[in-house]
Design an enzyme around this catalytic site. Structure first.
Site, PDB file in Angstrom:
ATOM      1  N   ASP A  85       0.840  -1.186   0.000  1.00 31.38           N
ATOM      2  CA  ASP A  85       0.000   0.000   0.000  1.00 31.38           C
ATOM      3  C   ASP A  85       0.883   1.247   0.000  1.00 31.38           C
ATOM      4  O   ASP A  85       2.076   1.175   0.306  1.00 31.38           O
ATOM      5  CB  ASP A  85      -0.903  -0.025   1.231  1.00 31.38           C
ATOM      6  CG  ASP A  85      -1.786   1.197   1.335  1.00 31.38           C
ATOM      7  OD1 ASP A  85      -2.447   1.530   0.348  1.00 31.38           O
ATOM      8  OD2 ASP A  85      -1.799   1.819   2.412  1.00 31.38           O
ATOM      9  N   ASP A 109      -1.665  -0.707   6.176  1.00 33.68           N
ATOM     10  CA  ASP A 109      -1.891  -0.270   7.553  1.00 33.68           C
ATOM     11  C   ASP A 109      -3.283   0.260   7.811  1.00 33.68           C
ATOM     12  O   ASP A 109      -3.629   0.546   8.953  1.00 33.68           O
ATOM     13  CB  ASP A 109      -0.878   0.812   7.947  1.00 33.68           C
ATOM     14  CG  ASP A 109      -1.245   2.177   7.372  1.00 33.68           C
ATOM     15  OD1 ASP A 109      -1.758   2.210   6.241  1.00 33.68           O
ATOM     16  OD2 ASP A 109      -1.010   3.184   8.057  1.00 33.68           O
ATOM     17  N   ASP A 168      -7.222  -1.670   3.919  1.00 37.74           N
ATOM     18  CA  ASP A 168      -6.267  -2.720   3.554  1.00 37.74           C
ATOM     19  C   ASP A 168      -6.632  -4.074   4.152  1.00 37.74           C
ATOM     20  O   ASP A 168      -6.076  -5.100   3.744  1.00 37.74           O
ATOM     21  CB  ASP A 168      -4.857  -2.346   4.039  1.00 37.74           C
ATOM     22  CG  ASP A 168      -4.330  -1.100   3.368  1.00 37.74           C
ATOM     23  OD1 ASP A 168      -4.626  -0.918   2.180  1.00 37.74           O
ATOM     24  OD2 ASP A 168      -3.636  -0.311   4.030  1.00 37.74           O
TER      25      ASP A 168
END
Length: 640
Positions: free
Chosen positions: A323, A520, A524
């Site tokens: 990410d 995080d 996600d």
């Protein structure tokens, strides 16, 4: 010395529920009987020696029988049956000395394994042992010691010198000097001022300060870490399950070889010697000790791995999906410009948007709230808030309906903004947030969240650890993502993703090998759960992300991840090395015993030496920290 994998994979846990202290005493009884018997033999009192050895064997046999019955009731068939047959056979065949040695091997082996796994799991055990039970809460000008469960958001708590911070919150008064080494491995304390966030589980290394609780204790960072540690201690690794299956095969081979020796020679002592040499099997000793050692080593550098299965998968990952916000970037965005649209003013828009964003945990939302507070704006409590992970948040503030999010959220609700797809400041890695009030476009906010300084070195180190493909998966625009990763070792970019599309990206990458997803945020969590291995970054990440992930990086950095991969590979290599060497030596001893080259007593002593050797070899996982880290930095292949 023997136990099953199910009873030994946890750190310092008693096998089959027997208290550790009791096992230490039970190990002492056969040792005492053996010593008394040897002394009596030296004095010519063979009758007394035989009685002492017999009692020592019976004591060990009674303990073993109780454990075997308990495990069989659970459907757990292990190599304890071999030890049971060996001790019973020694008594039946008039070999009390061999029986006493086997009893000492069994009870002493459990104590030795408990010590080894306890030493290996010391870092994880320490995390649990430090968990506070009470806190000093201010009530009407008086400090009262209350249970953590009684704390609620908004409570003011005095954190004394040396106290473990009980809940997440922020500094309300004083200055916080915090030791975070037990959570993150950071050697130096950090200093925090007024309104700065404080993580639970850290230790006050300075003067007393006042903390305002942000969330209940059960939802705090430290409570979540403790739950993850407990899960890691109880999880059973694929290698451990493989050891169980091989253990059953070894049990069958042992009984077959013992039966063949008896049938071929008619000598029951040869069959007994085979059973003794097979008591126990290195297969069930090396695996748990090596894996728990690896878990402990990783915890020591701020990487919490949820069990041996995750440790094994970490050693074999080939694809990284990562990410952007809060992972490759710091996640601490900064407002750089606010373009308001008539008739709205900047202060009013910031107040409404920040008030709504109080209900969101997204890094950009936190940045907006911090900016509003810095400007002295009063933020009312939002109501009827709904959040679409990866898209934005909506709700009511002071009787007005407010939406804060990206272009996808605004298009979904037919709110038309001036073009926001123009060129952005690539060097600043900017991101755009749109604000709508009562269904009308109100503002275009621009935030800067630059790349982490450790981003490039960490990705390069991950490549050196065996990661063959790196994919950036983000909900941001493609031009923002491309500007951010320019010059980084990234193979592909998947941009403008919602949580479902991010999850689909992870699933699609499986064709290239086992996938590790690093993220995080709340958005996600589905992708982390869908990956072969999910890694949640940062102790202040979303709770859903940490729960969905297999690994949590307690330090807010990518740096420990390559080191954790090296530890995982080393642990797996050493476990396999111990298993095959130990099995080879045990099989050789069993053949020698079947051929009459080893007596039961000699076989017992030889097997004890093998067991000690494989446990000590498995404990090598705990060593070589400096060498492993240096090898990761150089890009050398891991060595067992």
């Amino acid at each position: 010395m023997t136990t099953t994998i199910a009873g030994s994979i946890g750190a310092d846990r008693p096998a089959a529920g027997w208290p550790t202290r009791l096992r230490e005493w039970l190990a002492f009884v056969p040792l005492l009987g053996l010593c008394i018997g040897l002394t009596a033999q030296a004095l010519g009192r063979l009758d007394l020696a035989t009685a002492a050895w017999t009692l020592a064997t019976v004591a060990g046999l009674a303990v073993l029988l109780a454990q075997v019955v308990t495990r069989l009731a659970r459907g757990d068939i292990g190599l304890d049956l071999v030890a049971l047959l060996a001790m019973g056979g020694a008594l039946a065949l008039g070999e009390p000395l061999a029986g006493a040695v086997i009893a000492l091997m069994y009870t002493g082996g459990q104590a030795l394994e408990a010590y080894a796994t306890g030493r290996a799991g010391r870092a994880m055990t320490a995390l649990i042992a430090r968990q506070p039970r009470t806190a000093l809460r201010a009530e009407g000008g008086v400090l009262r010691d209350v249970a953590l469960a009684a704390l609620v958001p908004g409570d003011r708590i005095l954190v004394r010198v040396g106290d473990v911070v009980p809940v997440d919150g922020w500094v309300a008064a004083g200055r916080a000097v915090l030791d975070r080494s037990s959570l993150t491995g950071e050697a130096l304390p950090v200093t925090l001022g007024a309104n700065e966030p404080v993580l639970s589980g850290t230790v006050n290394a300075g003067t007393p300060f006042t903390l305002v609780a942000e969330r209940p204790a059960a939802q705090s960072t430290y409570a979540g870490i403790v739950r993850l540690v407990e899960a890691a201690r109880s999880a059973k690794a694929p290698m451990a399950r493989l050891a169980d299956r091989y253990g059953l095969a070894f049990l069958g081979l042992t009984l077959l070889l013992a039966g063949a020796a008896l049938a071929a020679t008619g000598d029951p002592l040869r069959a007994l010697a085979v059973l003794v040499v097979a008591t126990p099997c290195p297969l069930i000793l090396a695996v748990p000790v090596a894996l728990v050692s690896g878990l402990s080593r990783a915890a020591g550098i701020g990487v919490l791995i949820k069990g041996g299965g995750a440790l094994e998968r970490l050693a074999g990952t080939r694809v990284l999906v990562i990410d952007k916000t809060g992972t490759l970037t710091h996640g601490s965005a900064r407002l750089v410009s606010a373009q308001t649209l008539a008739p709205f003013g900047e202060a009013e828009i910031l107040r409404l948007a920040a008030a709504l964003d109080q209900a969101s945990g997204h890094p950009v939302a936190r940045a907006l709230v911090a900016e509003a507070r810095t400007r002295g704006l009063t933020l009312p409590q939002p109501t009827m808030v709904t959040e679409s992970p990866g898209a934005g948040v909506a709700g009511w503030v002071d009787g007005r309906h407010v939406r804060v999010g990206g272009a996808r959220l605004m298009r979904r609700h037919a709110v038309s903004f001036p073009s926001v797809d123009g060129p952005l400041d690539a060097a600043a890695a900017t991101a755009t947030v749109l604000v709508a009030v009562d269904g009308a476009p109100a503002a275009i906010l621009t935030f800067s969240d630059p790349l982490r300084a450790d981003g490039h070195p960490a990705l390069a180190a991950l490549r050196a650890c065996g990661i063959e493909r790196v994919v950036l998966a983000t909900g941001d625009r493609r031009d923002v993502a491309e500007a951010l990763v320019a010059g980084l070792p990234v193979d592909a970019i998947a941009a403008d993703l919602d949580p479902a599309a991010k999850t689909a990206t992870v699933v699609a990458e499986r064709r290239n090998g086992p996938v590790m997803m690093v993220g995080d945020g709340l958005n996600d969590a589905p992708a982390l759960a869908a990956a072969d291995l999910g890694v949640a970054l940062g102790a202040r990440g979303a709770a859903a992300a940490a729960e969905a992930a297999d690994i949590v990086l307690l330090v807010d950095s990518l740096t420990p991840l390559p080191h954790a991969i090296r530890i995982a590979k080393r642990a797996r290599a050493i476990a396999l090395q111990s298993v095959w060497v130990g099995l080879g030596l045990s099989l050789a001893g069993m053949v020698a015993a079947a051929l009459g080259q080893l007596t039961p007593l000699q076989g017992a002593l030889a097997q004890e030496a093998i067991d000690v050797m494989v446990i000590l070899n498995a404990l090598r996982v705990l060593g070589g920290a400096g060498e492993t880290r240096a090898a990761a930095d150089r890009g050398d292949p891991p060595e067992p």
